[in-house]
Design an enzyme around this catalytic site. Structure first.
Site, PDB file in Angstrom:
ATOM      1  N   SER A   6      43.132  40.619  41.214  1.00 43.85           N
ATOM      2  CA  SER A   6      42.914  41.531  40.100  1.00 43.85           C
ATOM      3  C   SER A   6      42.745  40.804  38.770  1.00 43.85           C
ATOM      4  O   SER A   6      43.150  39.651  38.609  1.00 43.85           O
ATOM      5  CB  SER A   6      44.083  42.520  39.984  1.00 43.85           C
ATOM      6  OG  SER A   6      44.159  43.343  41.110  1.00 43.85           O
ATOM      7  N   ARG A   7      42.183  41.512  37.829  1.00 39.81           N
ATOM      8  CA  ARG A   7      42.061  41.013  36.465  1.00 39.81           C
ATOM      9  C   ARG A   7      43.456  40.695  35.915  1.00 39.81           C
ATOM     10  O   ARG A   7      44.387  41.509  36.040  1.00 39.81           O
ATOM     11  CB  ARG A   7      41.396  42.095  35.628  1.00 39.81           C
ATOM     12  CG  ARG A   7      41.238  41.768  34.166  1.00 39.81           C
ATOM     13  CD  ARG A   7      40.756  42.993  33.404  1.00 39.81           C
ATOM     14  NE  ARG A   7      40.682  42.712  31.961  1.00 39.81           N
ATOM     15  CZ  ARG A   7      40.588  43.656  31.027  1.00 39.81           C
ATOM     16  NH1 ARG A   7      40.530  44.932  31.388  1.00 39.81           N
ATOM     17  NH2 ARG A   7      40.544  43.319  29.754  1.00 39.81           N
TER      18      ARG A   7
END
Length: 223
Positions: free
Chosen positions: A70-71
């Site tokens: 994920s970011r």
């Protein structure tokens, strides 16, 4: 020796980690313990070599089996919402490459992380062991069906989109425990939801719109 070798390699990316932390700070992440955990965790060792040069971008990256890491901003926001004090036992559903578990492990007492893809679970376990993360247990299994023997948890973090949070998952929270998960349609925008277990039941709050890969039931038949 292997752990020291990998840690030494991680140090060459220290400047990139520092810039990532400044990016997170600029986006509004204020918890100093969370920022310190990101500064100390070598994200480039948790992504495939082909995208390693992008490891400290604030973006999601592919890690295989159709999954992504994920970011960083999204992960940092997750961790702020969990309100960790360092004493918690945490369940993570969706191990991926093990990066978020590694960051989590610097903020709590113990992490049990469950992954439905055997290749991801095995590689994450091996990676975390080599890097010396001894308070993380990686389990290959179904995040919708937590074994009874796993016990209850102070915090639960779900790293893939659920159409709704299962009642049996909420029941694994201790009183005062916090669960956070992206909730909504698998193909579209979801909402990050925080659930707190109280003496009288569960309090639910919607936080922010997000986009995650789907959380699927069962273990993967391939990969």
């Amino acid at each position: 020796m292997e752990s020291r070798r990998l840690s030494g390699a991680a140090d060459t990316f220290g400047g990139y980690r520092a810039r990532l932390v400044e990016t997170l700070r600029g986006l509004g992440i204020q918890n100093l313990a969370v920022l310190k955990a990101f500064a100390e965790t070598p994200r480039h060792l948790f992504v495939p070599e082909a995208v390693r040069h992008r490891a400290y971008e604030d973006s999601a990256l592919p890690i295989g089996a159709g999954q992504t890491i994920s970011r960083p901003y999204t992960q940092a926001r997750y961790l702020e919402v969990l309100r960790l004090t360092g004493r918690e036992r945490v369940l993570e559903i969706g191990t991926g490459s093990g990066y978020q578990a590694a960051v989590l492990s610097r903020l709590c007492a113990h992490v049990l992380t469950i992954e439905r893809y055997r290749t991801l679970a095995d590689s994450a376990r091996d990676r975390l062991e080599k890097l010396g993360y001894h308070n993380i247990e990686v389990m290959f299994g179904d995040g919708f069906d937590i074994p009874p023997g796993a016990g209850d948890f102070d915090r639960i973090i779900v790293t893939a989109a659920m159409e709704q949070i299962p009642e049996n998952l909420q029941q694994r929270l201790v009183s005062g425990g916090i669960l956070i998960a992206p909730v909504g349609p698998h193909h579209g925008t979801q909402t990050l939801v925080r659930v707190v277990r109280t003496e009288s039941g569960f309090e639910r709050k919607e936080l922010v719109d997000v986009r995650f890969v789907p959380a699927l039931r069962g273990i993967a038949r391939e990969l």
